[in-house]
Structure formats: structure tokens, C-alpha cells
Design a protein around this motif. Sequence first.
Motif, PDB file in Angstrom:
ATOM      1  N   VAL A 239      53.998  63.130  57.655  1.00 32.49           N
ATOM      2  CA  VAL A 239      53.993  62.836  59.093  1.00 32.49           C
ATOM      3  C   VAL A 239      53.690  61.367  59.341  1.00 32.49           C
ATOM      4  CG1 VAL A 239      52.706  63.225  61.233  1.00 32.49           C
ATOM      5  CG2 VAL A 239      53.440  65.166  59.862  1.00 32.49           C
ATOM      6  N   GLY A 240      52.700  60.835  58.630  1.00 30.82           N
ATOM      7  CA  GLY A 240      52.355  59.432  58.808  1.00 30.82           C
ATOM      8  C   GLY A 240      53.412  58.498  58.266  1.00 30.82           C
ATOM      9  N   LEU A 241      53.987  58.856  57.121  1.00 29.40           N
ATOM     10  CA  LEU A 241      54.984  57.995  56.481  1.00 29.40           C
ATOM     11  C   LEU A 241      56.215  57.820  57.352  1.00 29.40           C
ATOM     12  CD1 LEU A 241      55.769  56.409  53.920  1.00 29.40           C
ATOM     13  CD2 LEU A 241      56.779  58.529  53.035  1.00 29.40           C
ATOM     14  N   ILE A 242      56.697  58.904  57.948  1.00 38.09           N
ATOM     15  CA  ILE A 242      57.904  58.815  58.781  1.00 38.09           C
ATOM     16  C   ILE A 242      57.564  58.511  60.239  1.00 38.09           C
ATOM     17  CG2 ILE A 242      59.145  60.405  57.270  1.00 38.09           C
ATOM     18  CD1 ILE A 242      58.768  62.602  59.338  1.00 38.09           C
ATOM     19  N   ARG A 243      56.245  58.343  60.518  1.00 41.68           N
ATOM     20  CA  ARG A 243      55.772  58.014  61.873  1.00 41.68           C
ATOM     21  C   ARG A 243      56.318  59.018  62.893  1.00 41.68           C
ATOM     22  NH1 ARG A 243      53.100  53.428  61.408  1.00 41.68           N
ATOM     23  NH2 ARG A 243      52.809  53.249  63.652  1.00 41.68           N
ATOM     24  N   LEU A 244      56.150  60.285  62.566  1.00 40.63           N
ATOM     25  CA  LEU A 244      56.689  61.358  63.411  1.00 40.63           C
ATOM     26  C   LEU A 244      56.149  61.334  64.841  1.00 40.63           C
ATOM     27  CD1 LEU A 244      58.510  63.868  63.514  1.00 40.63           C
ATOM     28  CD2 LEU A 244      56.542  65.220  62.766  1.00 40.63           C
TER      29      LEU A 244
ATOM     30  N   TRP B  40      45.453  57.965  57.509  1.00 34.00           N
ATOM     31  CA  TRP B  40      45.421  57.048  56.359  1.00 34.00           C
ATOM     32  C   TRP B  40      46.782  56.398  56.160  1.00 34.00           C
ATOM     33  CZ3 TRP B  40      48.205  58.096  51.741  1.00 34.00           C
ATOM     34  CH2 TRP B  40      48.030  57.137  50.741  1.00 34.00           C
ATOM     35  N   SER B  41      47.851  57.191  56.229  1.00 35.11           N
ATOM     36  CA  SER B  41      49.196  56.667  56.029  1.00 35.11           C
ATOM     37  C   SER B  41      49.580  55.702  57.145  1.00 35.11           C
ATOM     38  CB  SER B  41      50.200  57.831  55.963  1.00 35.11           C
ATOM     39  OG  SER B  41      51.516  57.366  55.833  1.00 35.11           O
ATOM     40  N   ARG B  42      49.304  56.062  58.382  1.00 37.92           N
ATOM     41  CA  ARG B  42      49.681  55.209  59.516  1.00 37.92           C
ATOM     42  C   ARG B  42      48.907  53.893  59.512  1.00 37.92           C
ATOM     43  NH1 ARG B  42      48.933  59.142  64.526  1.00 37.92           N
ATOM     44  NH2 ARG B  42      49.815  57.426  65.732  1.00 37.92           N
ATOM     45  N   ARG B  43      47.642  53.940  59.178  1.00 43.68           N
ATOM     46  CA  ARG B  43      46.843  52.707  59.146  1.00 43.68           C
ATOM     47  C   ARG B  43      47.282  51.806  57.990  1.00 43.68           C
ATOM     48  NH1 ARG B  43      40.636  54.486  60.818  1.00 43.68           N
ATOM     49  NH2 ARG B  43      41.256  55.707  62.642  1.00 43.68           N
ATOM     50  N   GLY B  44      47.712  52.415  56.892  1.00 43.16           N
ATOM     51  CA  GLY B  44      48.223  51.612  55.796  1.00 43.16           C
ATOM     52  C   GLY B  44      49.487  50.872  56.184  1.00 43.16           C
ATOM     53  N   GLN B  45      50.377  51.539  56.919  1.00 38.05           N
ATOM     54  CA  GLN B  45      51.617  50.900  57.350  1.00 38.05           C
ATOM     55  C   GLN B  45      51.368  49.788  58.354  1.00 38.05           C
ATOM     56  OE1 GLN B  45      55.079  53.609  58.085  1.00 38.05           O
ATOM     57  NE2 GLN B  45      53.594  55.203  57.657  1.00 38.05           N
ATOM     58  N   SER B  46      50.310  49.922  59.142  1.00 45.40           N
ATOM     59  CA  SER B  46      50.012  48.887  60.134  1.00 45.40           C
ATOM     60  C   SER B  46      49.189  47.742  59.552  1.00 45.40           C
ATOM     61  CB  SER B  46      49.254  49.496  61.322  1.00 45.40           C
ATOM     62  OG  SER B  46      47.985  49.974  60.914  1.00 45.40           O
ATOM     63  N   ARG B  47      48.921  47.811  58.239  1.00 46.62           N
ATOM     64  CA  ARG B  47      48.167  46.774  57.535  1.00 46.62           C
ATOM     65  C   ARG B  47      46.801  46.539  58.165  1.00 46.62           C
ATOM     66  NH1 ARG B  47      52.823  42.219  56.040  1.00 46.62           N
ATOM     67  NH2 ARG B  47      54.213  43.660  54.944  1.00 46.62           N
ATOM     68  N   ALA B  48      46.161  47.637  58.516  1.00 47.52           N
ATOM     69  CA  ALA B  48      44.806  47.548  59.053  1.00 47.52           C
ATOM     70  C   ALA B  48      43.862  47.105  57.935  1.00 47.52           C
ATOM     71  CB  ALA B  48      44.377  48.913  59.592  1.00 47.52           C
ATOM     72  N   PRO B  49      42.709  46.543  58.269  1.00 46.94           N
ATOM     73  CA  PRO B  49      41.723  46.182  57.253  1.00 46.94           C
ATOM     74  C   PRO B  49      41.400  47.386  56.367  1.00 46.94           C
ATOM     75  CG  PRO B  49      41.088  45.301  59.387  1.00 46.94           C
ATOM     76  CD  PRO B  49      42.270  46.194  59.635  1.00 46.94           C
ATOM     77  N   TRP B  50      41.084  47.121  55.110  1.00 50.77           N
ATOM     78  CA  TRP B  50      40.936  48.218  54.149  1.00 50.77           C
ATOM     79  C   TRP B  50      39.845  49.204  54.567  1.00 50.77           C
ATOM     80  CZ3 TRP B  50      36.589  49.576  51.463  1.00 50.77           C
ATOM     81  CH2 TRP B  50      35.529  48.650  51.435  1.00 50.77           C
ATOM     82  N   VAL B  51      38.818  48.717  55.260  1.00 53.38           N
ATOM     83  CA  VAL B  51      37.755  49.622  55.704  1.00 53.38           C
ATOM     84  C   VAL B  51      38.312  50.655  56.673  1.00 53.38           C
ATOM     85  CG1 VAL B  51      35.586  49.783  56.971  1.00 53.38           C
ATOM     86  CG2 VAL B  51      35.931  47.919  55.346  1.00 53.38           C
ATOM     87  N   ARG B  52      39.172  50.213  57.606  1.00 58.66           N
ATOM     88  CA  ARG B  52      39.780  51.147  58.556  1.00 58.66           C
ATOM     89  C   ARG B  52      40.781  52.064  57.860  1.00 58.66           C
ATOM     90  NH1 ARG B  52      42.795  50.080  62.582  1.00 58.66           N
ATOM     91  NH2 ARG B  52      41.937  51.739  63.849  1.00 58.66           N
TER      92      ARG B  52
END
Length: 270
Positions: A235-240, A180-192
Motif C-alpha cells: 500500500v505504501g509502495l504504490i501510494r494507494l 514506514w514505506s511512505r516516509r521512506g519515499q518522502s525522504r523523511a529524516p531517519w528518525v521519522r
Amino acid sequence: MGIEHAVEVGSNGARILVSALDGDRARAELHDYDVDNDAWPPPRPAVPTVHAGSVQGAIAFVILVGLLYPIGQRGGFGHDWWSVGRMHAGGVVDGEIWRTLTALTLHVDLQHLVSNVIFGSMFGVLAAQALGTGTAWLGTVLAGALGNWVESYLVRPEHLAVGASTAIFGTLGLLTAAEWSRRGQSRAPWVRRVAPLFGGAVLFGWLGVGDGTGRVDVMAHATGFVCGAALGAIVGLIRLPERTGRAAQWSMGTAAVILIVGAWAFALTR
């Protein structure tokens, strides 16, 4: 755009011919077209990296809990592993922190063991492929230990429990929040973006709330999932996974094993 024109193609390319009266308008339209299409075509979504070692991590998990099952049931090397290793809420609150880790490797019966082996391996492989083997299994161990520790403050002091399910639902929370965090940072469509949250909630509801017999520690499942989700968000926020190479992943995987072995060593020698 309704501008009269002609296209002249030569050896050096092509040019658009318009009347002098339409020159400024034609140049403005071409400029706007370039601006509107500056980012076209859009970049293709990155193909998720499949990390090596995901299956090996699951095999190590199966071997560990498989070996400790008969030892926990019958004892070994002159010690009662069951008594010193199971979750005891009052003991954890009083400082017996090792129980939050050792309890993850003990199981009540063969059905309990097989169930946790199946789902633990499945979630472990998925998390390892998405986040890296070391990240996934260290996160799993930490989520399980934190989940047991939090639960010990939410239940009666005499509460007893064993099993890897706290860590398994920690894996689910870890994977859910990290994606969820990684997809948010990549500005994926809201469904993804919301898909991992929806999937994690459905799986928790299906597998984690028990069957009404009272044998399932629902509180441990919930605390494991929440602690795993907290770790996953970090983990997602810092893109570990993107920042760690093979050596770092191996180091984290080794750290997970050391935590379990160290906890048992402490429990058996205190």
C-alpha cells in the motif's frame, strides 16, 4: 568574503559595486551563493490527510461483531454458527477457507469481545485516518484472513480459535509498514522513518504476546501482524491512499463487508 564593496539602492532595486579587479571573484561568490540556496527554504512537510469515514468504519465493525456475538454463542436460523464458523486448522488446510474469515467475527465471551472491540476500533480509526477507510478495513479483513490461513499450516490440525485479534494485529502491521514505506519515499529524516516500525513493535510486544494463561493465540497475532505488514508495504509502495478517491475508498470498504457476508453465506449453506 572580504571583498570591498558598496550597495547602491535605487528605484529599480539594488546593486553591489566592487572594483574591477574583484569583479570576477564577486560574480563567482554570488553564483555559488545562488546555487547553495537554490532549494531554500526547504518545502514544508505535507500535512497528513485525515480521511472521512474513519469513525463510521469503526462503528460498522462494532455493530458487526456485536450482532454476531449472541448468534455465535447460541446459534440462529437453525444453524450452529460456532461450529461452522470457528477456525479449525485442519479444516482450513483441507479447503474450508471460509473459516479464515468467519472466525474473525466470533468471540469466546464478553470480555474477549469488549477487548477486541476497543483495540479494533482504535487501530481501525488510526489506520483509516492515515490510509483511507476503505483501504484500512479491506486491508484489515485480508490481513486477518491471510493470518488465519498461514497459521493453519503452522499449528496442529486440531487447533481451534475464534476472535478478531488476528485482524486487529493485521491492522497494526498494515499501518506500521505503510507509514514506514511512505516516509521512506518522502525522504523523511531517519528518525521519522523508523518511528512507525518502533511503535508497531512496541505495541505488538505489549498487546500481542499474551498473559501466560495460554488463552491468547499468540501465533495468530504474529501471522496477522506479518500479513498486515506485507499488505501495508505494498500500500505504501504504490501510494494507494494518494491514488484513490472517495468512490474507490467506499468500494474497498464495501468489498470488506462482502467478504465477511459471503464467507458466512457459504459456511451456512454448504
